[in-house]
Design a protein around this motif. Structure first.
Motif, PDB file in Angstrom:
ATOM      1  N   HIS A  43       0.851  -1.188   0.000  1.00  0.00           N
ATOM      2  CA  HIS A  43       0.000   0.000   0.000  1.00  0.00           C
ATOM      3  C   HIS A  43       0.885   1.234   0.000  1.00  0.00           C
ATOM      4  O   HIS A  43       1.777   1.379   0.845  1.00  0.00           O
ATOM      5  N   GLY A  44       0.646   2.093  -0.959  1.00  0.00           N
ATOM      6  CA  GLY A  44       1.416   3.322  -1.052  1.00  0.00           C
ATOM      7  C   GLY A  44       0.786   4.455  -0.260  1.00  0.00           C
ATOM      8  O   GLY A  44      -0.438   4.611  -0.236  1.00  0.00           O
ATOM      9  N   ALA A  45       1.632   5.235   0.389  1.00  0.00           N
ATOM     10  CA  ALA A  45       1.212   6.443   1.100  1.00  0.00           C
ATOM     11  C   ALA A  45       1.993   7.610   0.509  1.00  0.00           C
ATOM     12  O   ALA A  45       3.065   7.972   1.018  1.00  0.00           O
ATOM     13  N   PRO A  46       1.537   8.189  -0.601  1.00  0.00           N
ATOM     14  CA  PRO A  46       2.333   9.213  -1.293  1.00  0.00           C
ATOM     15  C   PRO A  46       2.666  10.416  -0.423  1.00  0.00           C
ATOM     16  O   PRO A  46       3.773  10.959  -0.506  1.00  0.00           O
ATOM     17  N   GLU A  47       1.722  10.839   0.423  1.00  0.00           N
ATOM     18  CA  GLU A  47       1.981  12.038   1.220  1.00  0.00           C
ATOM     19  C   GLU A  47       3.083  11.820   2.247  1.00  0.00           C
ATOM     20  O   GLU A  47       3.735  12.784   2.672  1.00  0.00           O
ATOM     21  N   ARG A  48       3.347  10.562   2.640  1.00  0.00           N
ATOM     22  CA  ARG A  48       4.418  10.261   3.585  1.00  0.00           C
ATOM     23  C   ARG A  48       5.649   9.684   2.907  1.00  0.00           C
ATOM     24  O   ARG A  48       6.650   9.434   3.578  1.00  0.00           O
ATOM     25  N   GLY A  49       5.562   9.424   1.602  1.00  0.00           N
ATOM     26  CA  GLY A  49       6.692   8.836   0.904  1.00  0.00           C
ATOM     27  C   GLY A  49       6.986   7.421   1.348  1.00  0.00           C
ATOM     28  O   GLY A  49       8.145   7.014   1.384  1.00  0.00           O
ATOM     29  N   GLN A  50       5.943   6.641   1.685  1.00  0.00           N
ATOM     30  CA  GLN A  50       6.126   5.295   2.209  1.00  0.00           C
ATOM     31  C   GLN A  50       5.391   4.274   1.345  1.00  0.00           C
ATOM     32  O   GLN A  50       4.439   4.601   0.624  1.00  0.00           O
ATOM     33  N   ILE A  51       5.846   3.024   1.466  1.00  0.00           N
ATOM     34  CA  ILE A  51       5.157   1.863   0.899  1.00  0.00           C
ATOM     35  C   ILE A  51       5.057   0.827   2.008  1.00  0.00           C
ATOM     36  O   ILE A  51       6.076   0.332   2.485  1.00  0.00           O
ATOM     37  N   GLU A  52       3.849   0.538   2.433  1.00  0.00           N
ATOM     38  CA  GLU A  52       3.636  -0.409   3.524  1.00  0.00           C
ATOM     39  C   GLU A  52       3.467  -1.819   2.956  1.00  0.00           C
ATOM     40  O   GLU A  52       2.761  -2.021   1.963  1.00  0.00           O
ATOM     41  N   ARG A  53       4.116  -2.777   3.611  1.00  0.00           N
ATOM     42  CA  ARG A  53       3.982  -4.182   3.231  1.00  0.00           C
ATOM     43  C   ARG A  53       3.358  -4.928   4.399  1.00  0.00           C
ATOM     44  O   ARG A  53       3.853  -4.869   5.525  1.00  0.00           O
ATOM     45  N   VAL A  54       2.275  -5.668   4.105  1.00  0.00           N
ATOM     46  CA  VAL A  54       1.531  -6.402   5.122  1.00  0.00           C
ATOM     47  C   VAL A  54       1.321  -7.827   4.620  1.00  0.00           C
ATOM     48  O   VAL A  54       0.952  -8.026   3.458  1.00  0.00           O
ATOM     49  N   PRO A  55       1.570  -8.858   5.441  1.00  0.00           N
ATOM     50  CA  PRO A  55       1.265 -10.231   5.011  1.00  0.00           C
ATOM     51  C   PRO A  55      -0.213 -10.384   4.677  1.00  0.00           C
ATOM     52  O   PRO A  55      -1.074  -9.794   5.330  1.00  0.00           O
ATOM     53  N   TRP A  56      -0.479 -11.163   3.630  1.00  0.00           N
ATOM     54  CA  TRP A  56      -1.868 -11.381   3.212  1.00  0.00           C
ATOM     55  C   TRP A  56      -2.094 -12.858   2.949  1.00  0.00           C
ATOM     56  O   TRP A  56      -1.329 -13.460   2.206  1.00  0.00           O
ATOM     57  N   PRO A  57      -3.134 -13.443   3.547  1.00  0.00           N
ATOM     58  CA  PRO A  57      -4.074 -12.863   4.509  1.00  0.00           C
ATOM     59  C   PRO A  57      -3.365 -12.419   5.781  1.00  0.00           C
ATOM     60  O   PRO A  57      -2.430 -13.074   6.226  1.00  0.00           O
ATOM     61  N   ARG A  58      -3.838 -11.326   6.336  1.00  0.00           N
ATOM     62  CA  ARG A  58      -3.141 -10.701   7.443  1.00  0.00           C
ATOM     63  C   ARG A  58      -3.327 -11.496   8.715  1.00  0.00           C
ATOM     64  O   ARG A  58      -4.447 -11.646   9.210  1.00  0.00           O
ATOM     65  N   PRO A  59      -2.256 -12.041   9.283  1.00  0.00           N
ATOM     66  CA  PRO A  59      -2.396 -12.771  10.550  1.00  0.00           C
ATOM     67  C   PRO A  59      -2.624 -11.813  11.709  1.00  0.00           C
ATOM     68  O   PRO A  59      -2.350 -10.612  11.623  1.00  0.00           O
ATOM     69  N   ALA A  60      -3.113 -12.366  12.787  1.00  0.00           N
ATOM     70  CA  ALA A  60      -3.385 -11.542  13.965  1.00  0.00           C
ATOM     71  C   ALA A  60      -2.084 -10.966  14.510  1.00  0.00           C
ATOM     72  O   ALA A  60      -1.092 -11.678  14.666  1.00  0.00           O
ATOM     73  N   GLY A  61      -2.099  -9.686  14.775  1.00  0.00           N
ATOM     74  CA  GLY A  61      -0.937  -9.033  15.365  1.00  0.00           C
ATOM     75  C   GLY A  61       0.122  -8.604  14.381  1.00  0.00           C
ATOM     76  O   GLY A  61       1.125  -8.006  14.781  1.00  0.00           O
ATOM     77  N   ALA A  62      -0.059  -8.907  13.081  1.00  0.00           N
ATOM     78  CA  ALA A  62       0.945  -8.520  12.083  1.00  0.00           C
ATOM     79  C   ALA A  62       0.713  -7.080  11.671  1.00  0.00           C
ATOM     80  O   ALA A  62      -0.368  -6.722  11.200  1.00  0.00           O
ATOM     81  N   GLY A  63       1.713  -6.256  11.850  1.00  0.00           N
ATOM     82  CA  GLY A  63       1.615  -4.859  11.486  1.00  0.00           C
ATOM     83  C   GLY A  63       2.333  -4.565  10.190  1.00  0.00           C
ATOM     84  O   GLY A  63       3.112  -5.374   9.681  1.00  0.00           O
ATOM     85  N   PRO A  64       2.091  -3.399   9.596  1.00  0.00           N
ATOM     86  CA  PRO A  64       2.758  -3.046   8.344  1.00  0.00           C
ATOM     87  C   PRO A  64       4.240  -2.750   8.553  1.00  0.00           C
ATOM     88  O   PRO A  64       4.664  -2.310   9.618  1.00  0.00           O
ATOM     89  N   ILE A  65       5.016  -3.004   7.509  1.00  0.00           N
ATOM     90  CA  ILE A  65       6.454  -2.719   7.483  1.00  0.00           C
ATOM     91  C   ILE A  65       6.705  -1.707   6.387  1.00  0.00           C
ATOM     92  O   ILE A  65       6.215  -1.858   5.265  1.00  0.00           O
ATOM     93  N   ASP A  66       7.453  -0.659   6.718  1.00  0.00           N
ATOM     94  CA  ASP A  66       7.792   0.356   5.736  1.00  0.00           C
ATOM     95  C   ASP A  66       8.874  -0.199   4.809  1.00  0.00           C
ATOM     96  O   ASP A  66      10.023  -0.389   5.215  1.00  0.00           O
ATOM     97  N   LEU A  67       8.484  -0.467   3.567  1.00  0.00           N
ATOM     98  CA  LEU A  67       9.429  -1.043   2.613  1.00  0.00           C
ATOM     99  C   LEU A  67      10.542  -0.067   2.261  1.00  0.00           C
ATOM    100  O   LEU A  67      11.644  -0.484   1.887  1.00  0.00           O
TER     101      LEU A  67
END
Length: 729
Positions: free
Chosen positions: A79-103
């Motif tokens: 998931h891109g966040a253009p205003e923050r200059g970030q790309i978040e990576r999340v495991p899919w399907p998202r397991p419980a407790g897994a948070g996004p990682i800034d790629l």
């Protein structure tokens, strides 16, 4: 010209034939009143109740909301966040407790080099700057393509280590990306050059479209978004201010583009429906495309949609970002019409004064719903008929006289063709209550509730009818009304006799293991002296029966036993005979005492390397015979549960030579060197998946040869020593 259905199935017993109506194309040829054809399954069902006209989306406010990229690979969401200059990576399907990682976050320091040699470490390849990820796409080689809204370039990121491979500059301004296998499609803001294709090596190729691909789209509209459907077709969204048009540019094209004001993004779901997104917090509009025509379908609810883009999930659903997390759009609950009917096109028996027999309908009739049938016949089709739908006026009146259908407890009337036990469809039948005639029309009446509807999959009309009435005295058929009743009454007896006759006539099908019913497999096995294990799956039992003769020839051999195990397990099996491991080859590393010794090393949790040698290579001949003779090990490339392991042991006890001793080793018990891990026996030394071996003297390092994974700094010809690569000692 009157279009009729000519029987295509082979003659049944007693010279009877079948006129079928099955498949979406044939059901669409029929006349529908309050019924529709499901474009996915091809079934006939009640239509939806009329919905209020879709509220038109307003033109997007100025300036437009900046898009934010969404993409999936085989196990992650990006998931891109253009205003923050970030790309978040999340495991899919998202397991419980897994948070996004800034790629694009800080890179981890490179690992220390091995003290036994030099290691190649890529430097200078880190991103070093944020990216305004307006669009994202992944290829099949674990690369992430990022459309940087700040520079108008496409960045290629290696997902294995998060390093930037290269930045691609296009001659036309890119506006969106879409994954296309091992490459990515880039849509540009140029009407003359709308599409380009790029790969991870930076190769750029313009996609030339047909001259009529954008026909019907106003010349001022420019490409805005692109998507690739599950079948590989490419679709474009073109916009001109508030106006928007959706069209297919490859594969089957639309007769006319879909005009939808205010659309900002598009996608195709797993059912090949076109899905368009508009302003934030508005439902997503959908269209089903059939034969080049787009029909509005049920909208998808997308509460709290942020208006920045939608994406197709790996399982074919449509998802969106709601400001904090990814959500899947849900189908709006539909309400079905209470009643409707479908009239078949003209069924032609090719014989005048034909007496039709029974009609069989494969349908799903939920509780609270109903299915009825009506018939009409004639010998003379109406003059000047222009299609296959409208029967004569008198026939239309007869069709309105519907009658109930009887559910067949024995399944299909087709011999030795039972329905799947998990199939929710059943077979219903009724005698054709109509006068003799060459042409037949069948009306199927559907009655449902607002939440449930019958579904019709196939119809089969049988002709001619039985001749049991002619075997009775003539006095029984002098009165036409009494003869008609008696013919319908005798149809019950004829049905039983005909089913038995058809089964007897095609009993040769029972000797084919691939087509015989499951309940007859034990009987078929008894003909060749084989006893089937009911714990086996039906597909494995059929394969065993098919190969039984060949397996009998190899019974008691390594090849025969291995094939028998592979049929049941559906995974690779290796059989190691102990006599092949005599002497030092039979010794394993790590003792049986439970203490492998101070010199041992453990790879993972079960592979032990090092420690004392448990057996002396100078073993006496008597001991060698005792340790190795008549023994073999079965190595299974899979983890078996207790039930499947019990089946394997029973199978070995039954089919191995009586004087031998067998042991079973699965992945779950580990691979110990010398016990289940033997070079050239249970292991292969050779190229791994995705790599081609380089032969000394026959291969040359260059742009076509990749050392390792092809990351930045280690591709031969793609990096220079001292600039993009250093040797770490």
């Amino acid at each position: 010209m009157l279009m009729t259905a000519v029987p295509t199935l082979p003659p049944a017993s007693a010279g009877r034939r079948i006129a079928p109506v099955v498949g979406a194309d044939e059901w669409r040829r029929c006349f529908h009143h309050n019924t529709v054809v499901d474009h996915v399954t091809g079934d006939v069902l009640l239509d939806h109740q009329p919905r209020p006209p879709d509220e038109q989306w307003p033109p997007p406010a100025e300036p437009d909301i900046e898009p934010a990229g969404l993409a999936f690979d085989r196990g992650h969401l990006y998931h891109g966040a253009p205003e923050r200059g970030q790309i978040e990576r999340v495991p899919w399907p998202r397991p419980a407790g897994a948070g996004p990682i800034d790629l694009l976050g800080p890179q981890q320091p490179p690992p220390a080099a091995s003290p036994r040699g030099v290691g190649f470490v890529a430097v200078g390849a880190a991103l070093g700057r944020p990216l305004r990820a307006r669009a994202l796409a992944t290829d099949a080689d674990e690369h992430l393509f990022v459309l940087d809204g700040a520079t108008g370039t496409v960045a290629v990121v290696d997902l294995a280590d998060g390093r930037l491979l290269r930045t691609i500059t296009l001659p036309w301004p890119p506006v969106d990306l879409a994954a296309a296998g091992r490459s990515v499609l880039v849509v540009t803001a140029s009407r003359r050059h709308p599409l380009a294709e790029v790969d991870a090596l930076g190769t750029l190729r313009e996609v030339v479209l047909d001259t009529g691909a954008l026909a019907g789209v106003p010349p001022a509209a420019v490409p805005s978004r692109v998507t690739v459907g599950p079948d590989g077709t490419v679709w474009l969204l073109l916009r001109d201010g508030g106006g928007a048009w959706i069209t297919s540019v490859t594969g089957s094209t639309l007769h006319a583009p879909i005009a939808v004001t205010g659309a900002t993004d598009l996608e195709l779901d797993g059912e090949h429906r076109v899905v368009a997104a508009g302003p934030p917090d508005r439902p997503l509009r959908t269209w089903a495309v059939v034969d080049g025509a787009a029909k509005a379908d049920v909208p998808l609810l997308a509460p709290r949609y942020d208006g920045r883009g939608i994406v197709r999930t790996p399982d074919g659903r449509i998802a969106y970002w709601n400001g904090t997390a990814l959500r899947v759009a849900s189908t709006e609950r539909v309400a079905y019409l209470p009643r409707g009917y479908v009239d078949t096109y003209t069924l032609d028996s090719l014989a005048y004064q034909q007496t039709w027999g029974r009609v069989f309908v494969e349908a799903c009739v939920p509780p609270g719903t109903d299915l009825t049938v009506g018939f009409a016949t004639t010998d003379d089709p109406p003059d000047g008929a222009t299609g296959p739908i409208t029967p004569p006026d008198t026939a239309t009146t007869l069709l309105a006289r519907t009658q109930p259908l009887h559910r067949r407890e024995t399944g299909r009337e087709l011999p030795w063709a039972p329905l799947d036990p998990h199939d929710r469809y059943e077979v219903y039948e009724a005698p054709v209550s109509a006068l003799p005639g060459r042409y037949l029309w069948v009306r199927l009446g559907l009655a449902g509730t607002s939440r449930a509807t019958p579904r019709i999959r196939a119809l089969r009309a049988e002709f001619p009818s039985h001749d049991l009435l002619r075997k009775l005295p003539r006095s029984y058929r002098r009165d036409p009304a009494a003869a008609s009743f008696l013919r319908r009454y005798l149809a019950l007896i004829d049905g039983l006799l005909t089913d038995m006759e058809r089964r007897a006539g095609e009993r040769d099908l029972l000797l084919d293991p691939r087509g015989a019913p499951d309940e007859l497999l034990p009987w078929l096995a008894s003909l060749i002296g084989l006893t089937l294990d009911e714990r086996w799956q039906a597909a494995a039992r059929r394969t065993l029966l098919t190969e039984a003769v060949c397996l009998y020839r190899k019974r008691g051999t390594v090849a025969g036993l291995r094939r028998l195990l592979e049929i049941y397990l559906q995974c690779p099996v290796a059989i190691v005979e102990e006599f092949r491991l005599r002497g030092s080859g039979g010794a394993f590393v790590g003792g049986d005492t439970g203490d492998p010794g101070p010199a041992s090393a453990v790879v993972g949790s079960t592979l032990r390397v090092g420690g004392e040698v448990a057996r002396n290579p100078d073993t006496s001949p008597a001991d060698a015979f005792r340790l190795h003779a008549h023994r073999f090990a079965v190595l299974i490339a899979g983890d078996l549960d207790c039930d499947r392991l019990a089946v394997v042991r029973d199978l070995l006890d039954l089919h191995r030579p009586a004087h031998t001793v067998a042991s079973v080793c699965t992945v779950g018990v580990g691979m110990r060197v010398g016990v289940s891990l033997h070079l050239e026996v249970s292991t292969i030394v050779g190229p791994s998946s995705g790599f081609v071996p380089a032969v000394v003297g026959a291969s040359a390092a260059g742009p076509a040869t990749i050392l390792g994974r092809g990351r930045a700094g280690i591709r031969a010809g793609g990096a220079r020593l001292g600039e993009g690569t250093v040797i770490d000692s």
